[in-house]
Design an enzyme around this catalytic site. Sequence first.
Site, short mmCIF file in Angstrom:
data_model
loop_
_atom_site.label_atom_id
_atom_site.label_comp_id
_atom_site.label_asym_id
_atom_site.label_seq_id
_atom_site.Cartn_x
_atom_site.Cartn_y
_atom_site.Cartn_z
N HIS A 196 -71.33 12.87 -41.59
CA HIS A 196 -72.16 13.30 -40.66
C HIS A 196 -72.85 12.34 -40.14
O HIS A 196 -72.44 11.06 -40.26
CB HIS A 196 -73.31 14.61 -41.98
N ASP A 223 -77.03 11.61 -38.19
CA ASP A 223 -77.75 12.41 -38.95
C ASP A 223 -78.95 13.05 -37.90
O ASP A 223 -79.88 14.09 -38.32
CB ASP A 223 -79.07 10.95 -39.05
N ARG A 226 -77.36 4.66 -58.01
CA ARG A 226 -77.78 3.74 -56.64
C ARG A 226 -78.45 4.80 -55.84
O ARG A 226 -78.72 5.36 -55.70
CB ARG A 226 -76.53 4.02 -55.23
O1 AKG Z 1 -76.73 6.26 -48.95
C1 AKG Z 1 -76.78 6.25 -47.99
O2 AKG Z 1 -75.87 5.06 -47.88
C2 AKG Z 1 -76.63 7.20 -47.00
C3 AKG Z 1 -77.52 8.48 -46.67
C4 AKG Z 1 -77.14 9.27 -45.76
O3 AKG Z 1 -76.49 9.14 -44.62
C5 AKG Z 1 -78.40 10.38 -45.57
O4 AKG Z 1 -78.86 10.11 -46.76
O5 AKG Z 1 -78.18 10.44 -44.27
FE FE2 Z 2 -76.94 10.00 -43.11
#
Ligand code: AKG
Ligand code: FE2
Length: 983
Positions: free
Chosen positions: A808, A810, A916
């Site tokens: 995606h 952001d 994680r």
């Molecule tokens: O946690 C990650 O490495 C990416 C999370 C992410 O891309 C998001 O939350 O938009």
């Molecule tokens: Fe993201």
Amino acid sequence: MARGGAGAEEASLRSNALSWLACGLLALLANAWIILSISAKQQKHKPLELLLCFLAGTHILMAAVPLTTFAVVQLRRQASSDYDWNESICKVFVSTYYTLALATCFTVASLSYHRMWMVRWPVNYRLSNAKKQALHAVMGIWMVSFILSTLPSIGWHNNGERYYARGCQFIVSKIGLGFGVCFSLLLLGGIVMGLVCVAITFYQTLWARPRRARQARRAGGGGGARGGGPGGLGTRPAFEVPAIVVEDARGKRRSSLDGSESAKTSLQVTNLVSAIVFLYDSLTGVPILVVSFFSLKSDSAPPWMVLAVLWCSMAQTLLLPSFIWSCERYRADVRTVWEQCVAIMSEEDGEDDGGCDDYADGRVCKVRFDANGATGPGGRDPTQVKLLPGRHMLFPPLERVHYLQLKKLDLAAAAAHTFFVANPAHLQMREDMAKYRRMSGVRPQSFRDLETPPYWAAFDTGLEHLGRQEAGLALPWLEEALQESLAQVESCRAGCKGLECGGQGSRCGHWTRVLQCRQRCVGDVATRPGRSLPVPDFLPTQLRRLHEAHAQVGNLSQAMENVLSFLLFYPEDEAAKTALDRYQAQLGEPRPGLGPREDIQRFVLRSLGEKRQLYYAVEHLGASFKDPDPWTPAAFIPEALREKLREDQEKRPWDDEPPQPKPLTHWKDVLLMEGVTLTQDARQLNGSERAVLDGLLTPAECGVLLQLAKDAAEAGARSGYRGRRSPHTPHERFEGLTVLKAAQLARAGAVGSQGAQLLLEVSERVRSLTQAYFSPDRPLHLSFTHLVCRSAIEGEQAQRMDLSHPVHADNCVLDPDTGECWREPPAYTYRDYRWAALQGLGGVPGWGLTACLLSSSLPSGLLYLNDDFQGGDLFFTEPNALTVTAQVRPRCGRLVAFSSGVENPHGVWAVTRGRRCALALWHTWAPEHREQEWMEAKELLRGPEKNEGEDVASRDPGPEPPSRRLPRLQDKAGKPPRIREEL
Ligand SMILES: O=C(O)CCC(=O)C(=O)O
Ligand SMILES: [Fe+2]
């Protein structure tokens, strides 16, 4: 019933005919009413409601076809001695009667089976698409019943003398032994199954579950040392399971089920189902079974048997509606039922609710779990409820579902957007809105906020135009916004008149309260729906914008009018004074009559008058007054109060950042200062505007934040907020924590305040670094901060094909087919595309910064906390969302910062073992949209009520404004406060 046999009983049979007709009509109406009531009361039919409706439908048919046929034939026989049953009427009667009798029996059994299943295995029940199964069951029931009941009519069975040869002898023994035995066995099976399921359901509800709950409480209670647990365990939901949404690959909603059921609802439904089972068994099932048994045994069918069987069936059709009616859940008034009727007439079919496996073409189907999880009085985190006013929390999603059902996509999108604006952390809504965007029939304009008062909408539109350098178009909107805001303030002030004269009772005390109330009005008007803090300096800000817009279109006298109005608030503002001088010079002659706007003049004068009275009351009468305005001239404030007020104002969240941003440090200086290393730049990461920086956190700090996430998840588990399945994948559990929530939990003593403070501090650290790296001459603000942990669900990782987080972008909605990225909702910081340009407006020194760069994207930051998990690497792709261009392994203190547009599509590989955790940060250039929760959290953590034993706060002060140095948490071993580990 042979003609002429058993005269008296035959006569009574006929005399009953009229009663059957009357009862039949009544039953018909009552059952129809019940179906409408259930439909009106339930937004969406769940399996149980579906079965109840089918049961009522079966009763309608029973009353309308066989029972009426029988009564009519009897009446006609009474009227004319020549009239009698004929073969076809008897066949129709027999087959419909037995089909419906069996269908009723099976439906009742399946009703009790579904209830048992739901109570005994709630999660499995939700996951099994029970509604579809109920539908299949009903179809099966009808098929079996129909086939079995029509076989005698087509001659499969011939027991010497056919049952329709003389009259219509429909009691089983007359139809045939084989049929009779089959029918009786099926009936018996249905009865037994119904009873067993009801028994298990009751056992579960009254015995097994309470016992398990007691055990869990005993195991988890631990003497209440951790305190703060939600009271009222008695009101806990009976089943705590997540809400589940099933969608196909195109995002079309195939079905959705609410997760939990409150204890009250649960008991009500269980009682209803068991009452129906007992009603059926005692009035129909067992009597018919007994009659059938005796008729088979004695190989005869006297008229009393006919009477018994028919009256039993009639009683059943009549009593079912009253049972359902007695259940509050399904009782609807005439108006609601009428509205339902109108809706049914006017609307097409509801949403398609089939399951995913209808797809033979291999399209994938996705099961998603609502991140908010269980609902119900005990299931929601009380701090969350406090944070999000009820209407935001409840109505838009419900309305959305309703609009979806009515196929009013435009309104559904608006309702979703409204909810999302108020709850930007709601991941499900974020995803849902992405789905809406792809649906035909949903336009970008559909995403409007239904709760935003018109002046906010006008203000936003005005800013949007300003952002696109369309000052001419912006002007009417900004003007409307200002006038409407003032009108709102007026109507709010008018409401203060009616304040009750309580308390001290004196007229003076009352007057002070009226004045305080009036003073609060600007703050109320300046508070966006769903927010708890007002936009600071709302009116002066609007004047500034108006002035900028007028200046841009060359409307100097009006620009001057607005600057002068602004100066009424801030007479010493240098930038405004400079602008004023410039306009005066440009206009040449001083224009008589050119002064501040009258409306603003009136407002300021009146407000100052009130302030003067209030401060007098504070000084001499012991009243209290918290001045909401930062612009109050110092001369108005009694000297004794000035110092305190100054302190109070310093405490205000919006004052934490200096009003005029100081020139910002270049990123290289920041690196030197903070001990941070640039590990990979954009070139090394095969892209643009990407960077990996290390050393942002010490291991000790990572530990504190990980502990915070853990404690919050545990604390949440006690109050209904616990790790749910991820909104992105069913194979991971997901915990999200916002800064405000962390602060609230810290205040409640559920997590250490050190962690919550560190969260704030670290987010600020990331912000200043990201700003220095990506936006050195344009101040960057945090717009959303989210601590997210994803944990692999054991036993579900083999052959896993999906991602932890799909690819995606952001800040725009990625369309991999075209490689375009739409700057529209639901990207979190979508507003910035409207506001991004504002920094460059005006052309007045000090009022605007650089030229607007609409084309650039805001940076996002991902700060990782650990690496002790398997999988979970972050990766970047080409805009096609397929070709991976770079990959980054998370580790403690590693920041991946990147611009959030189409140039940086990214995703996360599946986390296949372990947990994680990362801090995700979104930014904004618009100070209006900086994260209010961040400021509220800071306020909360600063609040006077500190938990005992939490002296960390005094050692480790709250986050500092960007320009100040941030203290770093030391390792236990006292190592230097930074790490410089190589990759
Ligand atoms: O946690 C990650 O490495 C990416 C999370 C992410 O891309 C998001 O939350 O938009
Ligand atoms: Fe993201």
